[in-house]
Each structure stands twice: as structure tokens, then as C-alpha cells.
Write an enzyme that holds these catalytic residues in place. Structure first.
Site, PDB file in Angstrom:
ATOM      1  N   GLY A 187       0.467   0.195   5.940  1.00  0.00           N
ATOM      2  CA  GLY A 187       2.303  -0.413   5.416  1.00  0.00           C
ATOM      3  C   GLY A 187       2.453  -1.078   6.069  1.00  0.00           C
ATOM      4  O   GLY A 187       3.304  -1.166   6.172  1.00  0.00           O
ATOM      5  N   THR A 188       2.594  -1.975   7.333  1.00  0.00           N
ATOM      6  CA  THR A 188       2.762  -2.897   8.149  1.00  0.00           C
ATOM      7  C   THR A 188       3.229  -3.574   7.217  1.00  0.00           C
ATOM      8  O   THR A 188       4.036  -4.054   7.766  1.00  0.00           O
ATOM      9  CB  THR A 188       1.336  -3.659   9.185  1.00  0.00           C
ATOM     10  OG1 THR A 188      -0.073  -2.659   9.335  1.00  0.00           O
ATOM     11  CG2 THR A 188       1.683  -4.308  10.528  1.00  0.00           C
ATOM     12  N   THR A 189       2.713  -4.577   6.025  1.00  0.00           N
ATOM     13  CA  THR A 189       2.941  -5.443   5.750  1.00  0.00           C
ATOM     14  C   THR A 189       4.682  -5.331   5.137  1.00  0.00           C
ATOM     15  O   THR A 189       5.665  -5.746   5.227  1.00  0.00           O
ATOM     16  CB  THR A 189       2.138  -6.366   4.482  1.00  0.00           C
ATOM     17  OG1 THR A 189       1.889  -6.306   4.934  1.00  0.00           O
ATOM     18  CG2 THR A 189       2.917  -7.563   3.639  1.00  0.00           C
ATOM     19  N   TRP A 190       4.430  -4.502   4.129  1.00  0.00           N
ATOM     20  CA  TRP A 190       5.516  -3.508   3.784  1.00  0.00           C
ATOM     21  C   TRP A 190       7.026  -3.571   4.756  1.00  0.00           C
ATOM     22  O   TRP A 190       7.894  -3.429   4.150  1.00  0.00           O
ATOM     23  CB  TRP A 190       5.170  -1.806   3.049  1.00  0.00           C
ATOM     24  CG  TRP A 190       6.215  -1.379   2.203  1.00  0.00           C
ATOM     25  CD1 TRP A 190       7.625  -2.558   1.524  1.00  0.00           C
ATOM     26  CD2 TRP A 190       6.024  -0.216   1.022  1.00  0.00           C
ATOM     27  NE1 TRP A 190       7.939  -1.205   0.597  1.00  0.00           N
ATOM     28  CE2 TRP A 190       6.980  -0.335   0.684  1.00  0.00           C
ATOM     29  CE3 TRP A 190       5.193   1.338   1.627  1.00  0.00           C
ATOM     30  CZ2 TRP A 190       7.660   0.965   0.013  1.00  0.00           C
ATOM     31  CZ3 TRP A 190       5.927   1.800   1.119  1.00  0.00           C
ATOM     32  CH2 TRP A 190       7.028   2.102   0.006  1.00  0.00           C
ATOM     33  N   LYS A 245      -3.340  -1.164   8.236  1.00  0.00           N
ATOM     34  CA  LYS A 245      -3.338  -0.513   6.283  1.00  0.00           C
ATOM     35  C   LYS A 245      -2.746   0.305   5.667  1.00  0.00           C
ATOM     36  O   LYS A 245      -3.555   1.009   4.965  1.00  0.00           O
ATOM     37  CB  LYS A 245      -5.221  -0.306   5.601  1.00  0.00           C
ATOM     38  CG  LYS A 245      -6.386  -1.132   5.716  1.00  0.00           C
ATOM     39  CD  LYS A 245      -5.744  -3.117   6.132  1.00  0.00           C
ATOM     40  CE  LYS A 245      -5.570  -3.072   5.111  1.00  0.00           C
ATOM     41  NZ  LYS A 245      -4.830  -5.051   5.326  1.00  0.00           N
ATOM     42  N   LYS A 249      -3.304  -3.060  -4.099  1.00  0.00           N
ATOM     43  CA  LYS A 249      -2.715  -2.015  -5.260  1.00  0.00           C
ATOM     44  C   LYS A 249      -1.684  -1.506  -4.961  1.00  0.00           C
ATOM     45  O   LYS A 249      -1.325  -1.043  -5.381  1.00  0.00           O
ATOM     46  CB  LYS A 249      -4.471  -0.420  -5.329  1.00  0.00           C
ATOM     47  CG  LYS A 249      -5.114  -1.549  -6.092  1.00  0.00           C
ATOM     48  CD  LYS A 249      -5.588  -0.038  -7.102  1.00  0.00           C
ATOM     49  CE  LYS A 249      -7.623  -0.220  -8.048  1.00  0.00           C
ATOM     50  NZ  LYS A 249      -7.619   1.250  -8.213  1.00  0.00           N
ATOM     51  N   SER A 273      -8.979   1.372   1.919  1.00  0.00           N
ATOM     52  CA  SER A 273      -7.925  -0.072   1.902  1.00  0.00           C
ATOM     53  C   SER A 273      -8.177  -0.670   2.954  1.00  0.00           C
ATOM     54  O   SER A 273      -9.014  -2.301   2.902  1.00  0.00           O
ATOM     55  CB  SER A 273      -6.573   0.305   2.632  1.00  0.00           C
ATOM     56  OG  SER A 273      -5.642  -0.394   2.701  1.00  0.00           O
ATOM     57  N   TYR A 280       3.902   7.073   4.404  1.00  0.00           N
ATOM     58  CA  TYR A 280       3.604   5.607   3.236  1.00  0.00           C
ATOM     59  C   TYR A 280       3.840   6.333   2.243  1.00  0.00           C
ATOM     60  O   TYR A 280       4.647   5.670   1.370  1.00  0.00           O
ATOM     61  CB  TYR A 280       1.995   5.714   3.570  1.00  0.00           C
ATOM     62  CG  TYR A 280       1.456   4.095   1.973  1.00  0.00           C
ATOM     63  CD1 TYR A 280       1.689   3.061   2.698  1.00  0.00           C
ATOM     64  CD2 TYR A 280       1.291   4.579   0.938  1.00  0.00           C
ATOM     65  CE1 TYR A 280       1.717   1.551   1.529  1.00  0.00           C
ATOM     66  CE2 TYR A 280       1.450   3.670  -0.013  1.00  0.00           C
ATOM     67  CZ  TYR A 280       1.805   2.391   0.401  1.00  0.00           C
ATOM     68  OH  TYR A 280       1.037   1.452  -0.911  1.00  0.00           O
ATOM     69  N   HIS A 335      -0.801  -2.652  16.421  1.00  0.00           N
ATOM     70  CA  HIS A 335      -1.543  -2.147  15.958  1.00  0.00           C
ATOM     71  C   HIS A 335      -2.467  -0.820  17.241  1.00  0.00           C
ATOM     72  O   HIS A 335      -2.647  -0.018  17.069  1.00  0.00           O
ATOM     73  CB  HIS A 335      -2.714  -2.942  15.647  1.00  0.00           C
ATOM     74  CG  HIS A 335      -2.670  -3.180  14.477  1.00  0.00           C
ATOM     75  ND1 HIS A 335      -1.594  -2.703  13.590  1.00  0.00           N
ATOM     76  CD2 HIS A 335      -3.308  -4.123  13.498  1.00  0.00           C
ATOM     77  CE1 HIS A 335      -2.128  -3.679  11.954  1.00  0.00           C
ATOM     78  NE2 HIS A 335      -3.246  -4.297  12.311  1.00  0.00           N
TER      79      HIS A 335
HETATM   80  P1  A3P Z   1      -4.562  -0.964  -0.670  1.00  0.00           P
HETATM   81  O1  A3P Z   1      -5.359  -1.657   0.334  1.00  0.00           O
HETATM   82  O2  A3P Z   1      -3.752   0.629  -0.802  1.00  0.00           O
HETATM   83  O3  A3P Z   1      -3.585  -1.813  -1.721  1.00  0.00           O
HETATM   84  P2  A3P Z   1      -1.188  -3.328   6.410  1.00  0.00           P
HETATM   85  O4  A3P Z   1       0.151  -3.914   5.670  1.00  0.00           O
HETATM   86  O5  A3P Z   1      -0.915  -2.952   7.292  1.00  0.00           O
HETATM   87  O6  A3P Z   1      -2.244  -3.796   6.103  1.00  0.00           O
HETATM   88  O7  A3P Z   1      -1.620  -2.223   4.504  1.00  0.00           O
HETATM   89  C1  A3P Z   1      -2.063  -3.132   3.350  1.00  0.00           C
HETATM   90  C2  A3P Z   1      -1.633  -1.708   2.292  1.00  0.00           C
HETATM   91  O8  A3P Z   1      -0.504  -2.602   2.143  1.00  0.00           O
HETATM   92  C3  A3P Z   1      -2.507  -2.819   0.978  1.00  0.00           C
HETATM   93  O9  A3P Z   1      -2.746  -0.997   0.472  1.00  0.00           O
HETATM   94  C4  A3P Z   1      -1.476  -3.375   0.297  1.00  0.00           C
HETATM   95  O10 A3P Z   1      -2.037  -3.513  -1.079  1.00  0.00           O
HETATM   96  C5  A3P Z   1      -0.319  -2.163   0.808  1.00  0.00           C
HETATM   97  N1  A3P Z   1       0.971  -2.790   0.240  1.00  0.00           N
HETATM   98  C6  A3P Z   1       1.204  -4.804   1.012  1.00  0.00           C
HETATM   99  N2  A3P Z   1       2.704  -4.584   0.697  1.00  0.00           N
HETATM  100  C7  A3P Z   1       3.108  -3.744   0.182  1.00  0.00           C
HETATM  101  C8  A3P Z   1       4.487  -3.198  -0.534  1.00  0.00           C
HETATM  102  N3  A3P Z   1       5.684  -4.353  -1.019  1.00  0.00           N
HETATM  103  N4  A3P Z   1       4.702  -1.744  -1.248  1.00  0.00           N
HETATM  104  C9  A3P Z   1       3.490  -1.372  -1.190  1.00  0.00           C
HETATM  105  N5  A3P Z   1       3.022  -1.547  -0.951  1.00  0.00           N
HETATM  106  C10 A3P Z   1       1.836  -2.814  -0.365  1.00  0.00           C
END
Ligand code: A3P
Length: 327
Positions: free
Chosen positions: A71-74, A69, A294, A164, A222, A133
Site C-alpha cells: 500500500g505504498t502508493t496509496w 506491495k 486491483k 501482488s 491495508y 522499504h
Molecule cells: P494489488 O496488486 O493487490 O492490486 P505498493 O503501492 O506498495 O506497490 O502496493 C501496490 C498494491 O496496492 C497493488 O495491489 C495496488 O493495486 C494497490 N493500490 C494502489 N493504489 C491503491 C489505492 N489508492 N488504494 C488501494 N490500493 C491501492
């Protein structure tokens, strides 16, 4: 399963029952155990052990390390776009427009299980780009020693990480169970009983490694990235020895990557709104949309009680005392 893997699994079968067991956020049979100071699901401990016993690092490996949570996806999307930018020149048919970042960048500790041998990981072309992780102290020395591979780490304000995680875990939690209350989740989080151990210990491991080996471990936040993503896209590219050329700068390549990978763009794509994340091949359970909520700084204000804020801030202050780390 290959002979070598079978031996590792046997060793694990003996060891796992001897470890302390912790509470589980999902209660669907995922067992959380304490391994070398970190609470982790059994499946991840197995993955770590397979990595120790069988993984062959390459000097070109890029490992995206995160606590869940943060910012892995980003970062999956950003690094993928940076390292592959020569292949998708106009961005019209970019893989990130039709695939979830997780489909393009597998989880190391999950992919290592695939097929009962290292073949899934060995068959990846260089540079291999994997997400994990796994806490820093549990990564084999063969990977953290200076000659092999690079780590990008991203962390986040602890209160936002907790909020998150609570939302995410409730999405994954077995439907027949009552939702996990904020109070119960808070207790787990504060005690470090998560799927990647104590958040603070996780951050500290990579923070110290980044001070020791700044060319090997890039430490990001982040919040910094949200405020000025293009600065960090340039930093990432430089760290990975792929700096933007003057021509790329002129044509706005940095801004194109920032835009493609922004929360707004990715979360509105059909694949990320409606796509089903089929498990396996180094992937996490859940649907694609679970990874986009969000994407903001400070959502903790909408969820935590003043007492919770006080407790989390106190842990953060104590754990990071004597370091330059703060949130
Ligand atoms: P929130 O739950 O606060 O919205 P992970 O990718 O490590 O699982 O983290 C998920 C968190 O990153 C979530 O936070 C998600 O909404 C946010 N997130 C996903 N894609 C993102 C992006 N492109 N830019 C910024 N935040 C992002």
C-alpha cells in the site's frame, strides 16, 4: 561523487562480494544479497550504507515504511494530501491529479544516491516526506531514537502481498525472459528472498517498534484502511500533529482526501494509466500503471493452490506467535 560518498562506495565494494547471493525475481542484473539477516538488492544495501554514513535526520521527517506491495502508493498519496491540504484548497488543481504519487514522494534509499552527495535530500523543504522499504533493524539509530522524525508503517495480509508481488515482478521482468512462475516466486517469498527481505521479519520489526514508541511509529493494516479509510485518515493526521479542525470536518475535507486517493480515482487518471515513470530522482523502475492492479482484499483466492495457502498461513502463524498480530 563527493569524497565522503566515495569512501562509502569503496567500503561497499569490499563488503558486497563477501555476502551470500540469492535468486533474483527480475534476472536483469539486479543482484540480491543477504545483509544483516535480510535479502536485499545490492543497490538498496548501498543506499542503506549511504544513509548510515551521511544522512542528517530532522525532527520533522516523515518516513513512510512499507514492504513492497502493501500500500505504498496509496499511503504516499494520503499522507501527501494530508500534509499539503492547506496548499491545494479546492482540490481542482491538486498535484495528485497530474503526478504519480511516486513523483511526489521519493524513495529514501534511491534518492540518497542522487548526484553523488546528500544534496538532493538536504534540499528538500521541511517536513521532508520520504518512502522506504528498508527493514526497521537496518534504519540508523539516529533516526529511530526518540527525538527524530516519525514512521508510518502499513502491512497487509501476507497471501495478498505475495500475489501482488508476483504480478508486479512479472511486469518489471525483462521482456526477453519467460515469466516467473507462481511456484518459483512462492519459493522465493517463503524463504524471504525478495527485494526487502522476509515479509514476516519486516512486519515484526515495525510492529515491535510501534509497541515501544507509539508516538513515533504508527502501525497500519491495508485491510483495516480499505474497510474504513476515513477513520485512518483522521488517525494519520493526528499522528502527524495535523488534526482536522472543526471547519475542515464540516466541509468534508476527510472525505475529499479519501476520494482523491482512492484506488478508483487514482488508477483512472491519465498520468497513472498512460504516464511513463522515468527512472532516477528516487524512483522505482516500471510504468505508473504497474502500481495499480486491483486494489482489493483477498485476491489470493483467485491464484493460490490450497497447499500454498496452507504453507503461507503456517509461516504467518509461527512467525507471529506470541504477538497480537494476525491477518
Ligand atoms: P494489488 O496488486 O493487490 O492490486 P505498493 O503501492 O506498495 O506497490 O502496493 C501496490 C498494491 O496496492 C497493488 O495491489 C495496488 O493495486 C494497490 N493500490 C494502489 N493504489 C491503491 C489505492 N489508492 N488504494 C488501494 N490500493 C491501492
Amino acid at each position: 561523487v563527493e569524497e565522503g560518498y566515495r569512501k562509502t562506495y569503496e567500503k561497499l565494494d569490499e563488503m558486497l562480494p563477501t555476502l551470500a547471493q540469492g535468486e533474483n525475481w527480475l534476472a536483469d542484473g539486479v543482484q540480491v544479497v543477504q545483509y544483516q539477516g535480510f535479502w536485499l538488492p545490492k543497490f538498496i544495501v548501498q543506499g542503506i550504507m549511504l544513509i548510515h554514513d551521511h544522512f542528517n535526520p530532522r525532527p520533522t521527517d516523515i518516513i513512510l515504511s512499507t514492504f513492497p506491495k502493501c500500500g505504498t502508493t496509496w499511503l504516499r498519496a494520503l499522507i501527501f494530501a494530508i500534509i499539503n491540504r492547506k496548499n491545494y484548497y479546492d482540490f481542482q488543481n491538486h498535484p495528485l491529479l497530474s503526478s504519480n504519487p511516486q513523483d511526489l514522494v521519493p524513495f529514501f534509499e534511491m534518492l540518497i544516491h542522487e548526484g553523488g552527495s546528500t544534496s538532493s535530500i538536504e534540499s528538500l523543504p521541511s517536513p521532508r516526506f520520504l518512502a522506504t522499504h528498508i527493514p526497521f533493524p537496518l534504519i540508523p539509530k539516529s533516526m529511530t531514537s526518540s527525538s527524530s522524525g516519525r514512521f508510518v508503517y502499513i502491512c497487509r495480509e501476507p497471501k495478498d502481498v505475495f500475489v501482488s508481488m508476483w504480478h508486479f515482478m512479472n511486469k518489471l521482468r525483462a521482456k526477453e525472459l519467460a515469466p516467473l512462475s507462481l511456484e518459483e516466486a512462492f519459493d522465493f517469498f517463503c524463504r524471504g528472498v525478495t527485494f526487502a527481505g522476509s515479509y514476516w521479519d519486516h512486519v515484526l520489526g515495525f510492529w515491535e517498534a510501534s509497541l515501544e514508541s507509539p508516538n513515533k511509529v504508527l502501525f497500519l493494516k491495508y485491510e483495516d484502511m480499505k474497510r474504513d479509510p476515513s477513520v485512518y485518515v483522521r488517525k494519520l493526521a493526528e499522528f502527524l500533529d495535523l488534526p482536522f479542525s472543526a471547519e475542515e470536518e464540516d466541509e468534508g475535507m476527510v472525505e475529499k482526501i479519501v476520494k482523491l486517493c482512492s484506488f478508483e480515482s487514482l488508477s483512472n487518471l491519465d498520468v497513472n494509466k498512460n504516464g511513463n515513470n522515468t527512472p532516477g530522482k528516487g524512483k522505482h523502475p516500471g510504468t505508473n500503471s504497474d502500481f495499480f492492479r486491483k486494489g482489493q482484499i483477498g485476491d489470493w483466492r483467485n491464484h493460490l493452490t490450497p497447499q500454498m495457502v496452507e504453507v503461507l498461513d503456517k509461516i504467518t502463524k509461527e512467525k507471529f506467535q506470541g504477538t497480537e498480530l494476525s491477518f
